[in-house]
Scaffold this motif. Structure first.
Motif, short mmCIF file in Angstrom:
data_model
loop_
_atom_site.label_atom_id
_atom_site.label_comp_id
_atom_site.label_asym_id
_atom_site.label_seq_id
_atom_site.Cartn_x
_atom_site.Cartn_y
_atom_site.Cartn_z
N MET A 5 0.82 -1.22 0.00
CA MET A 5 0.00 0.00 0.00
C MET A 5 0.85 1.26 0.00
N GLN A 6 2.12 1.14 0.29
CA GLN A 6 2.98 2.31 0.43
C GLN A 6 2.94 3.24 -0.78
N PRO A 7 3.12 2.74 -2.02
CA PRO A 7 3.06 3.66 -3.17
C PRO A 7 1.70 4.35 -3.31
N GLU A 8 0.65 3.60 -3.03
CA GLU A 8 -0.70 4.17 -3.13
C GLU A 8 -0.93 5.24 -2.06
N MET A 9 -0.43 4.99 -0.86
CA MET A 9 -0.55 5.97 0.21
C MET A 9 0.24 7.23 -0.13
N LEU A 10 1.44 7.06 -0.65
CA LEU A 10 2.25 8.23 -1.03
C LEU A 10 1.57 9.04 -2.14
N ALA A 11 1.02 8.36 -3.13
CA ALA A 11 0.31 9.05 -4.21
C ALA A 11 -0.88 9.84 -3.65
N PHE A 12 -1.60 9.23 -2.73
CA PHE A 12 -2.73 9.89 -2.09
C PHE A 12 -2.27 11.13 -1.33
N LEU A 13 -1.19 11.01 -0.57
CA LEU A 13 -0.68 12.14 0.21
C LEU A 13 -0.15 13.25 -0.70
N SER A 17 -1.61 17.02 -0.65
CA SER A 17 -0.74 18.18 -0.40
C SER A 17 -0.77 19.17 -1.55
N GLU A 18 -0.97 18.70 -2.77
CA GLU A 18 -1.07 19.61 -3.91
C GLU A 18 -2.37 20.40 -3.89
N MET A 19 -3.44 19.76 -3.43
CA MET A 19 -4.74 20.42 -3.44
C MET A 19 -5.01 21.17 -2.14
N ASN A 20 -4.40 20.72 -1.05
CA ASN A 20 -4.55 21.28 0.29
C ASN A 20 -6.02 21.50 0.64
N GLU A 21 -6.45 22.72 0.93
CA GLU A 21 -7.81 22.95 1.39
C GLU A 21 -8.86 22.62 0.33
N TYR A 25 -13.10 15.12 -0.37
CA TYR A 25 -13.09 13.79 0.21
C TYR A 25 -13.85 12.82 -0.69
N ASP A 26 -13.19 11.73 -1.00
CA ASP A 26 -13.79 10.68 -1.82
C ASP A 26 -13.88 9.43 -0.94
N SER A 27 -15.09 8.98 -0.67
CA SER A 27 -15.27 7.85 0.25
C SER A 27 -14.59 6.58 -0.25
N SER A 28 -14.30 6.50 -1.55
CA SER A 28 -13.61 5.32 -2.06
C SER A 28 -12.16 5.28 -1.58
N GLU A 29 -11.66 6.38 -1.04
CA GLU A 29 -10.29 6.44 -0.52
C GLU A 29 -10.24 6.26 1.00
N GLU A 30 -11.37 5.92 1.59
CA GLU A 30 -11.43 5.76 3.05
C GLU A 30 -10.44 4.72 3.55
N TYR A 31 -10.20 3.66 2.79
CA TYR A 31 -9.25 2.64 3.23
C TYR A 31 -7.84 3.22 3.34
N LEU A 32 -7.49 4.19 2.51
CA LEU A 32 -6.18 4.84 2.62
C LEU A 32 -6.13 5.73 3.85
N VAL A 33 -7.21 6.45 4.10
CA VAL A 33 -7.28 7.30 5.29
C VAL A 33 -7.10 6.43 6.54
N GLN A 34 -7.83 5.31 6.60
CA GLN A 34 -7.73 4.43 7.77
C GLN A 34 -6.35 3.79 7.89
N HIS A 58 -12.99 15.50 10.79
CA HIS A 58 -12.75 14.38 9.88
C HIS A 58 -11.24 14.17 9.73
N PRO A 59 -10.81 12.91 9.64
CA PRO A 59 -9.38 12.62 9.49
C PRO A 59 -8.72 13.31 8.29
N MET A 60 -9.49 13.65 7.26
CA MET A 60 -8.90 14.34 6.10
C MET A 60 -8.33 15.70 6.49
N ILE A 61 -8.92 16.36 7.47
CA ILE A 61 -8.40 17.64 7.94
C ILE A 61 -7.00 17.44 8.51
#
Length: 77
Positions: A5-13, A17-21, A25-34, A58-61
């Motif tokens: 999952m490491q590459p996927e988590m890094l891509a998500f982060l 960070s590029e989009m910031n505020e 939130y996309d609920s399909s990415e909840e597994y990455l958040v968790q 929310h954890p996304m904040i």
């Protein structure tokens, strides 16, 4: 942390960070958040863990706030 999952988590982060505020939130990415929340807890990063455990935020904040630090934590594996 699941090394697969490491590459996927890094891509998500990176995306967060590029989009910031402006991150939407996309609920399909909840597994990455968790997975990120679990990784931070397991590695003992108490400041970030406390932010994740703040009621009504929310954890996304927290991910947006700590995105650079989280990228380093994920890279360290």
């Amino acid at each position: 942390m699941d090394k697969n999952m490491q590459p996927e988590m890094l891509a998500f982060l990176h995306k967060v960070s590029e989009m910031n505020e402006d991150t939407v939130y996309d609920s399909s990415e909840e597994y990455l958040v968790q997975a990120i929340v679990k990784m931070v807890d397991e590695k003992g990063y108490t400041s970030i863990s406390e932010d994740f455990n703040t009621p009504f935020i929310h954890p996304m904040i927290t991910i947006q706030k700590w995105s650079e630090e989280l990228k380093e934590i994920v890279r360290e594996g």
